[in-house]
Design an enzyme around this catalytic site. Sequence first.
Site, short mmCIF file in Angstrom:
data_model
loop_
_atom_site.label_atom_id
_atom_site.label_comp_id
_atom_site.label_asym_id
_atom_site.label_seq_id
_atom_site.Cartn_x
_atom_site.Cartn_y
_atom_site.Cartn_z
N LYS A 95 7.37 3.16 3.30
CA LYS A 95 6.36 3.19 4.36
C LYS A 95 6.84 4.02 5.55
O LYS A 95 6.07 4.80 6.14
CB LYS A 95 6.03 1.77 4.82
CG LYS A 95 5.19 0.96 3.86
CD LYS A 95 4.88 -0.40 4.45
CE LYS A 95 3.97 -1.22 3.54
NZ LYS A 95 3.68 -2.56 4.11
N ASN A 103 1.85 9.78 10.46
CA ASN A 103 1.57 9.50 11.87
C ASN A 103 2.11 10.60 12.78
O ASN A 103 1.46 11.00 13.75
CB ASN A 103 2.14 8.14 12.26
CG ASN A 103 1.35 6.99 11.68
OD1 ASN A 103 0.14 7.08 11.51
ND2 ASN A 103 2.03 5.90 11.36
N TYR A 149 14.08 5.88 -1.13
CA TYR A 149 14.49 6.88 -0.14
C TYR A 149 14.24 8.30 -0.66
O TYR A 149 13.60 9.12 0.00
CB TYR A 149 15.97 6.69 0.19
CG TYR A 149 16.48 7.61 1.27
CD1 TYR A 149 16.06 7.48 2.59
CD2 TYR A 149 17.42 8.60 0.98
CE1 TYR A 149 16.54 8.32 3.59
CE2 TYR A 149 17.91 9.43 1.97
CZ TYR A 149 17.47 9.30 3.27
OH TYR A 149 17.94 10.13 4.25
N TYR A 163 0.21 19.95 5.50
CA TYR A 163 -0.31 20.10 6.86
C TYR A 163 -0.11 21.54 7.33
O TYR A 163 -0.94 22.08 8.07
CB TYR A 163 0.40 19.13 7.82
CG TYR A 163 -0.40 17.86 8.06
CD1 TYR A 163 -1.10 17.67 9.24
CD2 TYR A 163 -0.44 16.86 7.10
CE1 TYR A 163 -1.82 16.51 9.47
CE2 TYR A 163 -1.16 15.69 7.31
CZ TYR A 163 -1.85 15.53 8.50
OH TYR A 163 -2.57 14.38 8.71
N THR A 179 26.41 13.86 6.79
CA THR A 179 26.81 14.11 8.17
C THR A 179 27.56 12.89 8.68
O THR A 179 27.21 11.76 8.34
CB THR A 179 25.58 14.39 9.05
OG1 THR A 179 24.82 15.45 8.46
CG2 THR A 179 25.98 14.80 10.45
N ARG A 190 28.10 3.99 3.96
CA ARG A 190 28.40 5.38 3.63
C ARG A 190 29.90 5.56 3.50
O ARG A 190 30.70 4.83 4.08
CB ARG A 190 27.82 6.31 4.69
CG ARG A 190 26.30 6.30 4.69
CD ARG A 190 25.76 7.39 5.59
NE ARG A 190 24.91 6.84 6.62
CZ ARG A 190 24.09 7.56 7.38
NH1 ARG A 190 24.03 8.86 7.22
NH2 ARG A 190 23.35 6.99 8.30
#
Length: 337
Positions: A95, A103, A149, A163, A179, A190
Amino acid sequence: MKECDSKRILVTGGAGFLGSHLCESLLAQGHEVLCVDNFYTGSKRNIAHLLAEPRFELLRHDVAFPLYVEVDEIYNLACPASPVHYQNDPVQTIKTSVHGALNMLGLAKRLKAPVLQASTSEVYGDPQVHPQKEDYWGHVNPIGQRACYDEGKRCAETLFMDYRRQHRLNVKIARIFNTYGPRMHPNDGRVVSNFIMQALAGQPLTVYGDGSQTRSFCYVDDMIAAFDRLMRTPDGFGGPVNLGNPVEHTMLELAERIIALSRSRSAIVFKPLPSDDPARRRPDIALARAVLQWEPKVGLDEGLECTIDYFRQFVKEGDALAIPPATQERSLHAQAK
């Protein structure tokens, strides 16, 4: 910077690891920054030093719901980014990626503002080509534990490009490779944070598989510089563009370096490899070099020393190892990468 050149810039996920560094950089350039986060895994600690800055504003909000603000640019970094966090609530992770993208794209369309999407090297899955170039479509398990993910970010990229084609929106897609640096969550699962916390606590460093799998590690300062250059590219360039360090290291090599740099006496232990864990991951950054005139400057040892110094505070405070994964400052849902 002249006052007339100053912009009002929205950073979603702004209290997260990358987001907080981006907010700091934008303020240093003279801009106004609206930091949006719901503190699912972001932390007020990351932006506490910015709260007194008059050009900095903090808004607690979940990007899965519409946001109505007035800004000149948008950086969409909101999404849990480590397996421990994004697998904790996989439906909410999707979501955040998909609804959050919609959004932010809707907001950018209304404002006619450029919008940068923090995508990920995970869109390549467990790659069958090496190194990975932007024209590689990936090798992703759509029903695996990492899919919430991986596929969420892939769908977000689709939305951004649609878009761009349908509404002529000025979008920028950054495919971020591993990173690291100060303000990483100490328990985000991580490899860099895991190894450092284990080394500083004198615990064995956990290496999965035989340690021959590889990753490429980009220091946070280099990544933030890349974001800035990508946002400044002409409207005709939207990416996606790989951002990361092209120097490849094995997990075993990383563990040994962290033990040495932290002056730890920790041993190394080996455990079974998790499912869908990529065997090799290294970006081809030819496009970033050509278009952004960018490449990483901070070496691994230099970056690790800064990161280890940051993590020492948690061992001294004795609080990091007691923080349950994905629950620190939990709020509604979603966070900064």
